[in-house]
Motif scaffolding. Structure first.
Motif, PDB file in Angstrom:
ATOM      1  N   PHE A  76      40.999  46.448  37.669  1.00  0.00           N
ATOM      2  CA  PHE A  76      42.379  45.993  37.860  1.00  0.00           C
ATOM      3  C   PHE A  76      42.568  44.483  37.677  1.00  0.00           C
ATOM      4  N   GLY A  77      41.470  43.744  37.698  1.00  0.00           N
ATOM      5  CA  GLY A  77      41.559  42.308  37.500  1.00  0.00           C
ATOM      6  C   GLY A  77      42.099  41.537  38.676  1.00  0.00           C
ATOM      7  N   ARG A  78      42.144  42.179  39.852  1.00  0.00           N
ATOM      8  CA  ARG A  78      42.693  41.491  41.020  1.00  0.00           C
ATOM      9  C   ARG A  78      42.361  42.258  42.295  1.00  0.00           C
ATOM     10  N   LEU A  79      42.526  41.586  43.424  1.00  0.00           N
ATOM     11  CA  LEU A  79      42.452  42.212  44.744  1.00  0.00           C
ATOM     12  C   LEU A  79      43.341  41.410  45.665  1.00  0.00           C
ATOM     13  N   ASP A  80      44.275  42.080  46.325  1.00  0.00           N
ATOM     14  CA  ASP A  80      45.280  41.383  47.116  1.00  0.00           C
ATOM     15  C   ASP A  80      45.112  41.553  48.625  1.00  0.00           C
ATOM     16  N   THR A  81      44.696  42.743  49.052  1.00  0.00           N
ATOM     17  CA  THR A  81      44.724  43.059  50.485  1.00  0.00           C
ATOM     18  C   THR A  81      43.510  43.878  50.873  1.00  0.00           C
ATOM     19  N   VAL A  82      42.996  43.618  52.061  1.00  0.00           N
ATOM     20  CA  VAL A  82      41.942  44.445  52.662  1.00  0.00           C
ATOM     21  C   VAL A  82      42.455  44.984  53.992  1.00  0.00           C
ATOM     22  N   VAL A  83      42.382  46.288  54.154  1.00  0.00           N
ATOM     23  CA  VAL A  83      42.757  46.922  55.417  1.00  0.00           C
ATOM     24  C   VAL A  83      41.489  47.503  56.038  1.00  0.00           C
ATOM     25  N   ILE A 121      34.722  38.894  50.389  1.00  0.00           N
ATOM     26  CA  ILE A 121      36.012  38.858  49.699  1.00  0.00           C
ATOM     27  C   ILE A 121      36.796  37.566  49.920  1.00  0.00           C
ATOM     28  N   ALA A 122      36.610  36.903  51.045  1.00  0.00           N
ATOM     29  CA  ALA A 122      37.354  35.660  51.282  1.00  0.00           C
ATOM     30  C   ALA A 122      37.119  34.613  50.190  1.00  0.00           C
ATOM     31  N   CYS A 128      41.525  32.634  44.258  1.00  0.00           N
ATOM     32  CA  CYS A 128      42.780  33.126  43.696  1.00  0.00           C
ATOM     33  C   CYS A 128      43.995  32.416  44.282  1.00  0.00           C
ATOM     34  N   GLY A 129      43.842  31.901  45.492  1.00  0.00           N
ATOM     35  CA  GLY A 129      44.940  31.185  46.129  1.00  0.00           C
ATOM     36  C   GLY A 129      45.791  32.006  47.058  1.00  0.00           C
ATOM     37  N   SER A 130      45.410  33.262  47.313  1.00  0.00           N
ATOM     38  CA  SER A 130      46.168  34.101  48.244  1.00  0.00           C
ATOM     39  C   SER A 130      45.352  35.332  48.608  1.00  0.00           C
ATOM     40  N   GLY A 131      45.767  35.975  49.699  1.00  0.00           N
ATOM     41  CA  GLY A 131      45.120  37.209  50.117  1.00  0.00           C
ATOM     42  C   GLY A 131      45.545  37.577  51.521  1.00  0.00           C
ATOM     43  N   ILE A 172      45.959  29.887  53.018  1.00  0.00           N
ATOM     44  CA  ILE A 172      45.730  30.686  51.804  1.00  0.00           C
ATOM     45  C   ILE A 172      45.634  32.175  52.110  1.00  0.00           C
ATOM     46  N   ILE A 173      44.845  32.531  53.129  1.00  0.00           N
ATOM     47  CA  ILE A 173      44.651  33.955  53.468  1.00  0.00           C
ATOM     48  C   ILE A 173      45.274  34.222  54.830  1.00  0.00           C
ATOM     49  N   ARG A 174      46.058  35.285  54.911  1.00  0.00           N
ATOM     50  CA  ARG A 174      46.646  35.689  56.191  1.00  0.00           C
ATOM     51  C   ARG A 174      45.797  36.790  56.834  1.00  0.00           C
ATOM     52  N   PHE A 175      45.647  36.696  58.144  1.00  0.00           N
ATOM     53  CA  PHE A 175      44.905  37.696  58.922  1.00  0.00           C
ATOM     54  C   PHE A 175      45.778  38.173  60.075  1.00  0.00           C
ATOM     55  N   ASN A 176      45.954  39.497  60.181  1.00  0.00           N
ATOM     56  CA  ASN A 176      46.713  40.076  61.290  1.00  0.00           C
ATOM     57  C   ASN A 176      46.057  41.364  61.763  1.00  0.00           C
ATOM     58  N   CYS A 177      46.425  41.777  62.980  1.00  0.00           N
ATOM     59  CA  CYS A 177      45.913  43.008  63.587  1.00  0.00           C
ATOM     60  C   CYS A 177      47.062  43.946  63.942  1.00  0.00           C
ATOM     61  N   ILE A 178      46.734  45.211  64.000  1.00  0.00           N
ATOM     62  CA  ILE A 178      47.655  46.226  64.525  1.00  0.00           C
ATOM     63  C   ILE A 178      46.950  46.947  65.663  1.00  0.00           C
ATOM     64  N   ALA A 179      47.670  47.158  66.769  1.00  0.00           N
ATOM     65  CA  ALA A 179      47.106  47.848  67.933  1.00  0.00           C
ATOM     66  C   ALA A 179      47.876  49.133  68.209  1.00  0.00           C
ATOM     67  N   PRO A 180      47.403  50.273  67.679  1.00  0.00           N
ATOM     68  CA  PRO A 180      48.029  51.552  68.032  1.00  0.00           C
ATOM     69  C   PRO A 180      47.555  51.992  69.420  1.00  0.00           C
TER      70      PRO A 180
END
Length: 248
Positions: A76-83, A121-122, A128-131, A172-180
């Motif tokens: 794909f030539g890119r990677l934007d998000t890791v879950v 991946i970081a 790339c300048g974002s993620g 550059i890179i955003r990090f967030n959590c979800i708590a179900p």
């Protein structure tokens, strides 16, 4: 050539919350790379949509992350998000009855992949300048239930690491959590115990959730989509509780 479609990695994406997350991103037009140890369910997940690729791999191994990043770049030539969704729980038990091997397994699966994913991946995202990283925590951290001390502790580690990395890698890179809270997945019976008292235990569980139900996979996938999208471009280091009011 770089794909115009966003590219997302989802761990544990063959079942439960992970499967719903994959479906949501795919339906939004993203290319999704699913990493899971369950080959049968992973193949089934990939067969549902041409946007989905399945990697049969172990997220506790660095080589799995290296191979997945390489595949994303080549195809794909890119990677934007890791879950980071993959995790395990265990039958409710007091700590003195647990075997040390279970402790090792819980932290190995629930925490180590987050460390490895960022190590691998970081650097690519920084170049790339974002993620974006979205890590699945739990109300086991915010409102722990007895019997799950070191599952809860593993999710506390996930949350604290995520918030710290949000500081380290901003802007550059955003990090967030979800708590179900407890979810309508295959983990549900394990969490409440599959025995003659299950119905009573379920009633007790729901009594402390103001919205009166458990977390549905779609609840989590909607939240993950939001935190990965440009709609949340100014949000980093947060813990989004998707718990029907359990944490209030």
């Amino acid at each position: 050539m770089s794909s115009k479609k966003p590219v997302v990695i989802v761990t544990g994406g063959a079942d439960g919350f992970g499967s719903a997350i994959v479906d949501r991103f795919s339906s939004e037009g993203c290319n999704v790379l699913v990493i899971d140890v369950n080959k049968e369910k992973g193949d089934t997940q990939a067969s549902k949509d041409q946007n989905v690729r399945f990697i049969h791999g172990d997220v506790t191994l660095r080589k799995t992350w290296e191979q997945t990043l390489e595949l994303a770049q080549q195809e794909f030539g890119r990677l934007d998000t890791v879950v980071n969704n993959a995790a395990i729980c265990y039958d409710p038990s007091p700590v003195h009855t647990l075997d040390i091997s279970l402790y090792d397994k819980v932290f190995n699966i629930n925490v180590k992949p987050i460390f490895l994913s960022v190590q691998v991946i970081a650097p690519y995202m920084l170049e790339c300048g974002s993620g974006v990283f979205v890590n699945i925590s739990s109300t086991g951290y915010t409102r722990p239930r007895s019997g799950f001390a070191f599952y809860n502790a593993s999710k506390a580690a996930v949350t604290t690491a995520t918030r710290t990395m949000a500081l380290e890698y901003a802007p550059i890179i955003r990090f967030n959590c979800i708590a179900p809270t407890v979810g309508n997945t295959t983990m549900l019976l394990r969490s409440i115990g599959g025995d003659d008292e299950t119905a009573q235990k379920m009633k007790k569980l729901l009594s402390v959730i103001p919205m009166g139900r458990v977390t549905e996979p779609a609840d989590v996938s909607n939240a993950v989509w939001y935190l990965a999208s440009d709609q949340s471009s100014f949000i980093t280091g947060t813990l989004l509780e998707v718990d029907g009011g359990r944490g209030v």
